[in-house]
Design a protein around this motif. Structure first.
Motif, PDB file in Angstrom:
ATOM      1  N   GLY A  56       0.670  -1.196   0.028  1.00 21.95           N
ATOM      2  CA  GLY A  56      -0.056   0.077   0.045  1.00 21.95           C
ATOM      3  C   GLY A  56       0.877   1.335   0.142  1.00 21.95           C
ATOM      4  N   PRO A  57       0.111   2.370   0.070  1.00 26.19           N
ATOM      5  CA  PRO A  57       0.834   3.703  -0.119  1.00 26.19           C
ATOM      6  C   PRO A  57       1.915   3.806   1.046  1.00 26.19           C
ATOM      7  N   ASP A  58       1.622   3.348   2.539  1.00 24.02           N
ATOM      8  CA  ASP A  58       2.452   3.596   3.492  1.00 24.02           C
ATOM      9  C   ASP A  58       3.825   2.773   3.270  1.00 24.02           C
ATOM     10  N   GLY A  59       3.605   1.478   2.783  1.00 27.20           N
ATOM     11  CA  GLY A  59       4.790   0.629   2.447  1.00 27.20           C
ATOM     12  C   GLY A  59       5.518   1.178   1.302  1.00 27.20           C
ATOM     13  N   LEU A  60       4.971   1.901   0.362  1.00 28.12           N
ATOM     14  CA  LEU A  60       5.711   2.218  -0.828  1.00 28.12           C
ATOM     15  C   LEU A  60       6.500   3.573  -0.420  1.00 28.12           C
ATOM     16  N   ALA A  61       5.730   4.351   0.575  1.00 30.76           N
ATOM     17  CA  ALA A  61       6.555   5.672   0.989  1.00 30.76           C
ATOM     18  C   ALA A  61       7.743   5.200   1.708  1.00 30.76           C
ATOM     19  N   ARG A  62       7.703   4.378   2.701  1.00 33.57           N
ATOM     20  CA  ARG A  62       8.889   3.656   3.499  1.00 33.57           C
ATOM     21  C   ARG A  62       9.901   3.045   2.260  1.00 33.57           C
ATOM     22  N   TRP A  63       9.561   2.600   1.547  1.00 33.82           N
ATOM     23  CA  TRP A  63      10.548   1.852   0.462  1.00 33.82           C
ATOM     24  C   TRP A  63      11.105   3.318  -0.198  1.00 33.82           C
ATOM     25  N   LEU A  64      10.485   4.180  -0.754  1.00 32.14           N
ATOM     26  CA  LEU A  64      11.060   5.239  -1.247  1.00 32.14           C
ATOM     27  C   LEU A  64      12.106   5.875  -0.330  1.00 32.14           C
ATOM     28  N   ASP A  65      11.834   6.249   1.066  1.00 33.12           N
ATOM     29  CA  ASP A  65      12.746   6.560   1.965  1.00 33.12           C
ATOM     30  C   ASP A  65      13.976   5.817   2.282  1.00 33.12           C
ATOM     31  N   GLU A  66      13.669   4.438   2.415  1.00 35.37           N
ATOM     32  CA  GLU A  66      15.054   3.564   2.596  1.00 35.37           C
ATOM     33  C   GLU A  66      15.760   3.377   1.618  1.00 35.37           C
ATOM     34  N   HIS A  67      15.282   3.465   0.373  1.00 33.35           N
ATOM     35  CA  HIS A  67      16.243   3.416  -1.074  1.00 33.35           C
ATOM     36  C   HIS A  67      16.607   4.805  -1.684  1.00 33.35           C
ATOM     37  N   ARG A  68      16.467   5.759  -0.852  1.00 30.26           N
ATOM     38  CA  ARG A  68      16.685   6.994  -1.409  1.00 30.26           C
ATOM     39  C   ARG A  68      16.394   7.259  -2.655  1.00 30.26           C
ATOM     40  N   VAL A  69      15.046   6.903  -2.954  1.00 34.23           N
ATOM     41  CA  VAL A  69      14.452   7.218  -4.382  1.00 34.23           C
ATOM     42  C   VAL A  69      14.172   9.042  -4.607  1.00 34.23           C
ATOM     43  N   THR A  70      14.800   9.407  -5.862  1.00 34.34           N
ATOM     44  CA  THR A  70      14.579  10.814  -5.729  1.00 34.34           C
ATOM     45  C   THR A  70      13.549  10.939  -7.102  1.00 34.34           C
ATOM     46  N   SER A  84      -1.211   3.069  -9.139  1.00 34.23           N
ATOM     47  CA  SER A  84      -0.965   4.210  -9.276  1.00 34.23           C
ATOM     48  C   SER A  84      -1.590   5.321  -8.351  1.00 34.23           C
ATOM     49  N   ALA A  85      -2.745   4.912  -7.683  1.00 33.22           N
ATOM     50  CA  ALA A  85      -3.230   5.536  -6.265  1.00 33.22           C
ATOM     51  C   ALA A  85      -2.248   5.533  -5.434  1.00 33.22           C
ATOM     52  N   SER A  86      -1.648   4.218  -5.139  1.00 37.64           N
ATOM     53  CA  SER A  86      -0.466   4.103  -4.092  1.00 37.64           C
ATOM     54  C   SER A  86       0.648   5.213  -4.536  1.00 37.64           C
ATOM     55  N   ALA A  87       1.073   5.071  -5.580  1.00 34.14           N
ATOM     56  CA  ALA A  87       2.187   5.968  -5.938  1.00 34.14           C
ATOM     57  C   ALA A  87       2.068   7.481  -5.775  1.00 34.14           C
ATOM     58  N   ALA A  88       0.884   7.759  -6.176  1.00 32.55           N
ATOM     59  CA  ALA A  88       0.502   9.229  -5.868  1.00 32.55           C
ATOM     60  C   ALA A  88       0.366   9.434  -4.446  1.00 32.55           C
ATOM     61  N   ALA A  89      -0.096   8.726  -3.580  1.00 29.58           N
ATOM     62  CA  ALA A  89      -0.063   8.880  -2.125  1.00 29.58           C
ATOM     63  C   ALA A  89       1.400   8.873  -1.366  1.00 29.58           C
ATOM     64  N   ALA A  90       2.130   7.956  -2.023  1.00 23.19           N
ATOM     65  CA  ALA A  90       3.480   7.860  -1.539  1.00 23.19           C
ATOM     66  C   ALA A  90       4.378   9.096  -1.706  1.00 23.19           C
ATOM     67  N   CYS A  91       4.258   9.296  -2.929  1.00 24.55           N
ATOM     68  CA  CYS A  91       5.123  10.382  -3.637  1.00 24.55           C
ATOM     69  C   CYS A  91       4.807  11.797  -2.784  1.00 24.55           C
ATOM     70  N   ALA A  92       3.294  11.920  -2.623  1.00 22.56           N
ATOM     71  CA  ALA A  92       3.089  13.166  -2.144  1.00 22.56           C
ATOM     72  C   ALA A  92       3.378  13.148  -0.717  1.00 22.56           C
ATOM     73  N   SER A  93       3.167  12.055   0.146  1.00 30.62           N
ATOM     74  CA  SER A  93       3.941  12.181   1.457  1.00 30.62           C
ATOM     75  C   SER A  93       5.358  12.418   1.587  1.00 30.62           C
ATOM     76  N   THR A  94       6.120  11.781   0.755  1.00 27.74           N
ATOM     77  CA  THR A  94       7.722  11.954   0.823  1.00 27.74           C
ATOM     78  C   THR A  94       8.147  13.032  -0.064  1.00 27.74           C
ATOM     79  N   SER A  95       7.392  13.870  -0.866  1.00 28.70           N
ATOM     80  CA  SER A  95       7.851  15.051  -1.493  1.00 28.70           C
ATOM     81  C   SER A  95       8.777  14.290  -2.693  1.00 28.70           C
ATOM     82  N   VAL A  96       8.543  13.148  -3.248  1.00 24.55           N
ATOM     83  CA  VAL A  96       9.241  12.541  -4.412  1.00 24.55           C
ATOM     84  C   VAL A  96       8.716  12.877  -5.541  1.00 24.55           C
ATOM     85  N   PRO A  97       9.219  13.404  -6.577  1.00 25.30           N
ATOM     86  CA  PRO A  97       8.480  13.665  -7.892  1.00 25.30           C
ATOM     87  C   PRO A  97       7.964  12.648  -8.577  1.00 25.30           C
TER      88      PRO A  97
END
Length: 249
Positions: A56-70, A84-97
């Protein structure tokens, strides 16, 4: 093109996703491609590959942080609405483009007899009014929608074997594209198909069936694409490639 992005995550196992991963690897941009894992033997892209969901979005957000996704490019299938919905939510919460790479949908041409519906359930309800021998090319996910249709014989084409429930009168054809129009026409004639069912997946790899249906004057039931989050979107790989390697997004 220089390597500017630290780590680009490409979501999806589509042909566009594979082409983008190859282009980024050639540019020296570190890239990880994430596949859903729904196909037993997927065509693997270049670069690092991970398979399976994120939780889900929270898990994806954690993965983005842990793997330093830019940067994230959502190049998933047009009907993969959940990721796609998970990506939009995760990127919004982590400020990843986030960028959506979306292939254009198919367009009707002269001679087409298309019937648009919103869901596979709507398609199943419509098919008996249009024909008695249907060619279903919507993938193995969602075939349960046709399980209650007893008056129609179905030819179901998938990459991997579908699970139950299936229509009571059905033949399963396991093949992987691309599919060419002449071959598709021969298939339709061989099985005496009188109605085609498809999703509006777009692209050229599976467009041959639409050309074949047009030649034979067959009705086509087309399932509309589900709504997606409103995010920046491009339609071609080169535009996504440029975006992923640009520091100011």
């Amino acid at each position: 093109m220089s390597s500017i992005a630290q780590h680009v995550l490409v979501l999806g196992g589509t042909s566009e996703a594979r082409a983008l991963a190859a282009a980024l690897v050639a540019d020296g941009v570190p890239v990880t491609s994430s596949l859903a894992g729904r196909v037993a033997a997927p065509r693997l892209p270049e670069g690092t590959v991970r398979v399976g969901g994120f939780g889900g979005p929270d898990g994806l957000a954690r993965w983005l942080d842990e793997h330093r996704v830019t940067a994230v490019v959502d190049a998933t299938h047009p009907f993969a609405a959940r990721i796609s919905a998970s990506a939009a939510a995760a990127c919004a919460s982590t400020s990843v483009p986030l960028l959506r790479l979306a292939r254009p949908g198919w367009r009707q041409a002269d001679g087409d007899d298309w019937h648009w519906v919103d869901t596979l359930a709507d398609a199943a309800a419509l098919v008996p009014r249009l024909g008695s021998r249907a060619f279903v090319t919507s993938g193995r996910q969602g075939l349960a929608a046709f399980a209650g249709v007893t008056s129609v014989w179905f030819l179901v084409r998938c990459v991997d074997p579908p699970g139950p429930p299936l229509p009571p009168r059905a033949e399963v054809l396991l093949r992987r594209g691309p599919y060419h129009a002449d071959d598709e026409e021969s298939l339709l004639r061989e099985h005496r198909i009188d109605v085609l069912v498809t999703k509006d997946s777009g692209g050229t790899l599976t467009e041959g069936k639409l050309v074949a249906a047009r030649r034979l004057g067959l009705p086509v039931v087309v399932v509309r694409r589900p709504p997606r989050p409103e995010v920046p979107t491009v339609a071609d790989v080169e535009a996504a490639r440029t975006w992923a390697a640009t520091p100011a997004r």
